[in-house]
Scaffold this motif. Sequence first.
Motif: not given
Length: 303
Positions: A93-104
């Motif tokens: 699988h190719d996975v692409a994530i677009s994040k708005q949620i802050p990391v840690a």
Amino acid sequence: MRAQRASKPLTVRAAAKINLHLGVGRVREDGFHPLDTVYQAISLHDDLTLSETPEGDSLTVLGSPYVDLRDVPTDASNIALKALAEVSCGVGHDVAISKQIPVAGGMAGGSADAAAALLAHDRLHDLRQPDEVLLSQAARLGSDVPFSLVGGTARGRGRGEVVEPVEDHGGWWWVVVPAAVGLSTPDVYRHFDRLHPDAPETPASAEPLLAALATAEPVRLARVLHNDLQEPAIDLRPELGTLIERGEAEGALRGMVSGSGPTCVFLCDSHEGSMAVFAGLSATYDVVLPALGPVAGAHVVVS
């Protein structure tokens, strides 16, 4: 027999969570703390796009300008790829994530990505597994992952993975202030243990919070918001206490640390009230985000 696989990429959206109530009991022998918590999904989200590939699994991650991606792994240690390994059907699988949620940030961004990967895999391959199967897979990945599937408002018990949806007729206005530097959840729990060596085995009950939710009245909800991890988070990062005081001075009904922090969230009395708090905090803090809750759990985005 499994139905024919989908031929085009599929995108799943999963929301950030906040804890309206987080009661923490004494650490168990297995290293986990018993929890009684009420989660709410709010309108910050990550989008995960999944497609088949003849090669092995691969991951790319992009984010909004305020999201620090430096600590997000793109190898097999990323929880979204762990989720795919958990349910592998023998294709890449190719996975692409677009994040708005802050990391840690204490908002379960990684858990949201894991939940999105589980649902995307199920729908891409037309498996249509029952909810209880997906929830069982989610629980093996992390305490917050089942809620990321469920969304809305829900009570979590055990270590947070036993999730029961809660009826919530409110429309709650929040202002979210991420921190520039994350805070380790294990570090916060360890500091909680140091501060509270005699913590009760049974965590503080969420019943008062549930009663306030049922009224759909923001002032009543504000009075009973509760987070046992707020004290250790502020002790580790005193500036969080200053931020909470500032947000309440700007008109928020209540400010609190989100989960293990360091993101802080502010409950407001209305859309207009949230915009006033947003404007007041934006004068000092670089990243201030308005949000609404509750919103749906992980779901396919229809293009």
